[in-house]
Structure formats: structure tokens, C-alpha cells
Design a protein around this motif. Structure first.
Motif, PDB file in Angstrom:
ATOM      1  N   ILE A  83       8.814  -8.337 -28.415  1.00 10.39           N
ATOM      2  CA  ILE A  83       7.489  -7.270 -27.077  1.00 10.39           C
ATOM      3  C   ILE A  83       8.520  -8.329 -25.966  1.00 10.39           C
ATOM      4  O   ILE A  83       8.755  -8.975 -25.490  1.00 10.39           O
ATOM      5  CB  ILE A  83       7.063  -8.086 -26.873  1.00 10.39           C
ATOM      6  CG1 ILE A  83       6.516  -8.333 -29.061  1.00 10.39           C
ATOM      7  CG2 ILE A  83       6.080  -8.456 -26.127  1.00 10.39           C
ATOM      8  CD1 ILE A  83       4.704  -8.519 -29.207  1.00 10.39           C
ATOM      9  N   HIS A  84       8.654  -6.771 -24.831  1.00  8.69           N
ATOM     10  CA  HIS A  84       9.830  -7.343 -23.786  1.00  8.69           C
ATOM     11  C   HIS A  84       8.510  -7.096 -22.417  1.00  8.69           C
ATOM     12  O   HIS A  84       8.318  -6.256 -22.077  1.00  8.69           O
ATOM     13  CB  HIS A  84      10.369  -5.688 -23.353  1.00  8.69           C
ATOM     14  CG  HIS A  84      11.144  -6.079 -22.537  1.00  8.69           C
ATOM     15  ND1 HIS A  84      11.607  -7.165 -21.444  1.00  8.69           N
ATOM     16  CD2 HIS A  84      12.196  -5.046 -21.729  1.00  8.69           C
ATOM     17  CE1 HIS A  84      12.327  -6.482 -20.372  1.00  8.69           C
ATOM     18  NE2 HIS A  84      12.681  -5.408 -20.764  1.00  8.69           N
ATOM     19  N   LEU A  85       8.380  -8.710 -22.320  1.00  8.20           N
ATOM     20  CA  LEU A  85       7.623  -8.009 -21.167  1.00  8.20           C
ATOM     21  C   LEU A  85       8.003  -8.650 -19.502  1.00  8.20           C
ATOM     22  O   LEU A  85       7.495  -8.740 -18.522  1.00  8.20           O
ATOM     23  CB  LEU A  85       6.309 -10.277 -20.800  1.00  8.20           C
ATOM     24  CG  LEU A  85       5.451  -9.427 -22.640  1.00  8.20           C
ATOM     25  CD1 LEU A  85       4.282 -10.534 -22.608  1.00  8.20           C
ATOM     26  CD2 LEU A  85       4.692  -8.520 -22.239  1.00  8.20           C
ATOM     27  N   ALA A  86       9.169  -9.349 -19.605  1.00  4.34           N
ATOM     28  CA  ALA A  86      10.175 -10.257 -18.501  1.00  4.34           C
ATOM     29  C   ALA A  86      10.798  -9.221 -17.926  1.00  4.34           C
ATOM     30  O   ALA A  86      10.590  -8.141 -17.896  1.00  4.34           O
ATOM     31  CB  ALA A  86      11.447 -10.331 -19.219  1.00  4.34           C
ATOM     32  N   ALA A  87      10.084  -9.347 -16.029  1.00  6.34           N
ATOM     33  CA  ALA A  87      10.229  -8.467 -15.436  1.00  6.34           C
ATOM     34  C   ALA A  87      10.466  -9.204 -14.216  1.00  6.34           C
ATOM     35  O   ALA A  87       9.316 -10.190 -13.688  1.00  6.34           O
ATOM     36  CB  ALA A  87       9.004  -7.161 -15.108  1.00  6.34           C
ATOM     37  N   ASP A  88      10.793  -8.290 -13.086  1.00  9.42           N
ATOM     38  CA  ASP A  88      10.087  -8.689 -11.261  1.00  9.42           C
ATOM     39  C   ASP A  88       9.139  -7.675 -11.126  1.00  9.42           C
ATOM     40  O   ASP A  88       9.397  -6.793 -11.215  1.00  9.42           O
ATOM     41  CB  ASP A  88      11.853  -8.164 -10.382  1.00  9.42           C
ATOM     42  CG  ASP A  88      11.433  -8.780  -9.280  1.00  9.42           C
ATOM     43  OD1 ASP A  88      10.637  -9.607  -9.165  1.00  9.42           O
ATOM     44  OD2 ASP A  88      11.866  -7.560  -8.702  1.00  9.42           O
ATOM     45  N   THR A  89       8.130  -8.526 -11.054  1.00 10.24           N
ATOM     46  CA  THR A  89       6.860  -7.939 -10.662  1.00 10.24           C
ATOM     47  C   THR A  89       6.025  -7.960  -9.100  1.00 10.24           C
ATOM     48  O   THR A  89       5.293  -6.577  -9.345  1.00 10.24           O
ATOM     49  CB  THR A  89       5.753  -8.142 -11.684  1.00 10.24           C
ATOM     50  OG1 THR A  89       5.777  -9.906 -11.445  1.00 10.24           O
ATOM     51  CG2 THR A  89       6.085  -8.759 -12.846  1.00 10.24           C
ATOM     52  N   ARG A  90       7.189  -8.430  -8.459  1.00  9.58           N
ATOM     53  CA  ARG A  90       6.770  -7.906  -7.061  1.00  9.58           C
ATOM     54  C   ARG A  90       7.046  -6.624  -6.609  1.00  9.58           C
ATOM     55  O   ARG A  90       8.033  -6.243  -6.213  1.00  9.58           O
ATOM     56  CB  ARG A  90       6.650  -9.266  -6.354  1.00  9.58           C
ATOM     57  CG  ARG A  90       7.196 -10.721  -6.996  1.00  9.58           C
ATOM     58  CD  ARG A  90       8.543 -12.007  -7.496  1.00  9.58           C
ATOM     59  NE  ARG A  90       9.584 -11.117  -6.679  1.00  9.58           N
ATOM     60  CZ  ARG A  90      10.364 -11.289  -6.763  1.00  9.58           C
ATOM     61  NH1 ARG A  90      10.289 -12.514  -5.493  1.00  9.58           N
ATOM     62  NH2 ARG A  90      11.782 -10.738  -6.608  1.00  9.58           N
ATOM     63  N   VAL A  91       6.509  -6.128  -6.236  1.00  8.47           N
ATOM     64  CA  VAL A  91       5.669  -4.744  -5.753  1.00  8.47           C
ATOM     65  C   VAL A  91       6.987  -4.631  -4.455  1.00  8.47           C
ATOM     66  O   VAL A  91       7.540  -4.120  -3.980  1.00  8.47           O
ATOM     67  CB  VAL A  91       4.982  -3.919  -5.664  1.00  8.47           C
ATOM     68  CG1 VAL A  91       4.966  -2.064  -4.477  1.00  8.47           C
ATOM     69  CG2 VAL A  91       3.344  -3.737  -7.394  1.00  8.47           C
ATOM     70  N   MET A  92       5.828  -6.001  -3.729  1.00 12.60           N
ATOM     71  CA  MET A  92       6.907  -6.136  -2.046  1.00 12.60           C
ATOM     72  C   MET A  92       7.875  -6.073  -1.309  1.00 12.60           C
ATOM     73  O   MET A  92       8.779  -5.501  -1.034  1.00 12.60           O
ATOM     74  CB  MET A  92       5.513  -6.460  -1.491  1.00 12.60           C
ATOM     75  CG  MET A  92       4.450  -6.078  -0.928  1.00 12.60           C
ATOM     76  SD  MET A  92       4.235  -4.400   0.037  1.00 12.60           S
ATOM     77  CE  MET A  92       2.066  -3.476  -0.787  1.00 12.60           C
ATOM     78  N   GLU A  93       8.223  -6.802  -3.025  1.00 10.92           N
ATOM     79  CA  GLU A  93       9.724  -7.173  -2.347  1.00 10.92           C
ATOM     80  C   GLU A  93      10.919  -6.385  -3.082  1.00 10.92           C
ATOM     81  O   GLU A  93      12.052  -6.566  -3.020  1.00 10.92           O
ATOM     82  CB  GLU A  93       9.649  -9.024  -3.240  1.00 10.92           C
ATOM     83  CG  GLU A  93       9.062 -10.038  -2.722  1.00 10.92           C
ATOM     84  CD  GLU A  93       7.572 -10.298  -3.272  1.00 10.92           C
ATOM     85  OE1 GLU A  93       6.997  -8.834  -3.318  1.00 10.92           O
ATOM     86  OE2 GLU A  93       7.605 -11.277  -2.542  1.00 10.92           O
TER      87      GLU A  93
END
Ligand SMILES: NC(=O)c1ccc[n+]([C@@H]2O[C@H](COP(=O)([O-])OP(=O)(O)OC[C@H]3O[C@@H](n4cnc5c(N)ncnc54)[C@H](O)[C@@H]3O)[C@@H](O)[C@H]2O)c1
Length: 318
Positions: A72-82
Motif C-alpha cells: 500500500i503506497h502512501l508515501a509522497a511529497d504531498t505539498r502542492v505549493m512546494e
């Protein structure tokens, strides 16, 4: 269903998913997290195998995947503005990292691969309801990276018979979201600190708020059944404006807390209206959004009231 690798298991959805899976017949959970936003301390309530490391580390990923049955792959850079400021880093984590995992899963003969995608950012500014039939036109590198990753999930299903599923989450809220900047978490932190809620625009912009347990159930459902290469739009299926959300929040927190609202100008690039058409997920995945907004907000508020200071202390130490 035996051993499951959860990437990003120390984050908001990861922690809630572990709590959810603990009540299911899952024998072991292996967590891979680089602790960029998640915290190892927050795993303390669970009996899981933890590995600190990065999904971009292909050798580590190969090693961990060799001992599990599904991913289950949840890891991410989730920051839209960055992601707009630093698209290279976002690409590396979200595209190269996902590819590493898919390649390792294919090499080890793992079929089940559930990928956390996104509802709004992948599609751009379009008239809702959003659904799987809309041509994606991401307007941020974050949205583009998720579309890339969805493409590889589909390709690995088509080329190597893997049962990959991409789940497009709308705005997820719930307990264990202390570190998140998303609207419900941000509002609750400001209320606890006696600060006014900041609304960009007039508060008529809408979103689809879905309680995290509903998302956990969708992930669990995706681990079984024939979903090779499928994409599902997930959410509550309901459109709620920020002003309506604030009204509900005021009722939940009660008269002990003063909730002031400060309206500021609209932020450029912000989507005005969004909610999901979840009929395909209902029909094919057996998904439903069960937790009503008021109940979910209440459960989340109770969590913040009980855990705010402990989580704040953990953040201070990092
Ligand atoms: N929360 C939402 O409303 C929402 C909406 C749409 C999609 N999603 C997706 O769901 C997933 C989980 O989101 P979340 O809200 O729990 O975010 P989160 O930031 O709380 O969790 C992400 C976790 O991944 C870890 N991580 C980040 N980069 C990593 C790397 N390179 N290697 C290993 N670990 C890494 C972080 O330390 C963190 O623990 C993400 O893929 C996100 O894009 C979330």
C-alpha cells in the motif's frame, strides 16, 4: 492477506490505516517511512515492523518488498505549493519512488499494489462532480506526479498482470492529522490556540470532505477482488462550502470556544468548486462513504482535544 508493506505509514492516513488494519485478519504490517513529515513516535500504539528509509532507495525497497505479499503506497511529497517551487524533488519522490516500488513488486511477483492518488490536483480546475472519465489536466507538478504514477500502475497491470489500483482521494480529514495543513486540521489547531480561522475568498468555495476511516475501508477493499489497472474516485460524494464547514465546526466545538473567522483575498490557483462522483467506486469496489460530516468532525475534534499537546511536543522535538 498476510504481510503488507505500507509506505508512508507514519503519516496521517498511514497511522489511521494501521489502526484500521489491526482489526482485520492481517498478520504483519511493515512500515517504510523517511520521517520527512511523519513521526516514528506516533507508531507507539501499534505493533508493526518499522524501517526508516526512502522509497527512492531501490536496494532497500527491493529488500523490504521481498518479505511481503502486498504493497500500500502512501508515501509522497504531498505539498502542492512546494511542488511548484521545487518540481525536481517532487518528481523524484512521487514518480521515481513509485516506479522503484512497482519494479520491485513486479520482480518479486507481488500482484497487489494500492496507490494513493488524488482527486482534485490531478484533474485541474473543472466543473464538478469529478469522475474517472474526465481527461486529467493537472495544474501543479504534484498533480502531474500523481498522474505519472497512475500511468505506471496502469502499465504494470497491463504489461505484467499486476493488480494495481489507484485511489483518488478527495479532502481527507480525521484523527492523527496534527501535522497536516489541510483545512479541518488547520482550523482545529487555530481554535485550540484561540486564533481566528483564515478563509481565502468569501468562503463559498466547495470541497468534498471524506472521513479517513472511509478511505481506509476503500484501501482494504482494494486488496481483494479484480481491480487490475483500475482507478477509483473516492470521497463523500457531497459538496460542502467552507462557510458550511465552519458552521458545522462551531456546533461541534460548542460554546467553550470562540470561533472567529478572518476573510482574506482568494489565493491564485485555488480550485473554486470540487466534489467527487463516487458511483463507480460504489458499484465496482463496494465502497461507500459511511461517516457523516458532523460525526467525523466530532470524532476528529475529540482526538485533537485529547492528543494535541502530545503531538505538539513530538513536533517540537524534531
Ligand atoms: N490527506 C489528504 O487529504 C490526501 C488527499 C489526496 C491524496 N492523498 C495522498 O495520500 C497519501 C498519504 O497522505 P497523508 O495525508 O497521510 O500525508 P502525510 O504527509 O501525513 O504522510 C506521508 C508520509 O510519507 C512519508 N514520506 C514522504 N516522502 C517519503 C519518501 N521519499 N520515502 C519514504 N517515506 C516518505 C512522510 O514522512 C509521511 O509519514 C499521499 O500519497 C497523498 O498524496 C492525501
Amino acid at each position: 492477506m498476510n504481510r503488507i508493506l505500507i509506505t508512508g505509514g507514519c503519516g496521517f492516513i498511514g497511522l489511521n490505516l494501521i489502526a484500521y488494519l489491526m482489526k482485520k485478519p492481517v498478520s504483519d504490517i511493515v512500515v517504510l517511512d523517511n520521517l520527512s513529515t511523519g513521526r516514528k513516535e506516533n507508531l507507539h500504539e501499534f505493533d508493526v515492523e518499522f524501517h526508516e528509509g526512502d522509497i527512492r532507495d531501490a536496494t532497500l525497497v527491493e529488500k523490504l518488498i521481498s518479505s511481503v505479499d502486498s504493497v500500500i503506497h502512501l508515501a509522497a511529497d504531498t505539498r502542492v505549493m512546494e511542488s511548484i517551487e521545487n518540481p525536481d524533488y517532487n518528481f523524484d519522490v512521487n514518480v521515481v519512488g513509485t516506479y522503484n516500488l512497482l519494479r520491485a513488486a513486479r520482480n518479486k511477483g507481488i500482484e497487489r499494489f494500492v496507490f494513493a492518488s488524488t482527486g482534485g490536483a490531478i484533474l485541474g480546475d473543472i466543473d464538478p462532480p469529478v469522475h474517472e472519465g474526465i481527461v486529467p489536466r493537472p495544474i501543479s507538478p504534484y498533480g502531474a506526479s500523481k498522474l505519472f504514477a497512475e500511468g505506471y500502475c496502469s502499465a504494470f497491470a497491463g504489461s505484467y498482470d499486476m493488480r494495481t489500483v489507484a485511489l483518488r482521494f478527495s479532502n481527507v480529514y480525521g484523527p492523527r492529522s496534527y501535522h497536516k495543513g489541510s483545512v479541518v486540521a488547520a482550523f482545529y489547531k487555530r481554535i485550540i490556540n484561540g486564533l481566528p480561522l483564515i478563509v481565502y475568498g468569501d468562503g463559498t468555495q466547495t470541497r468534498d470532505y471524506v472521513y479517513v476511516d472511509d478511505i481506509c475501508e476503500a484501501i482494504y477493499l482494494s486488496l481483494s477482488g479484480e481491480h487490475g489497472g483500475k482507478v477509483y474516485q473516492l470521497g463523500s460524494g457531497k459538496e460542502t462550502s467552507i462557510n458550511e464547514l465552519i458552521k458545522e465546526i462551531k456546533e461541534v466545538v460548542g460554546k467553550d470556544y470562540n470561533v472567529d473567522v478572518q476573510y482574506e483575498s482568494f489565493r491564485k490557483g485555488e480550485i473554486r468548486k470540487n466534489y467527487a462522483d463516487i458511483s463507480n467506486a460504489k458499484r465496482t469496489l463496494g465502497f461507500d462513504s459511511k461517516v457523516k460530516l458532523k460525526d467525523g468532525l466530532r470524532r476528529t475534534w475529540e482526538w485533537f482535544c485529547t492528543n494535541y499537546h502530545r503531538y505538539a511536543e513530538t513536533e517540537r522535538q524534531h
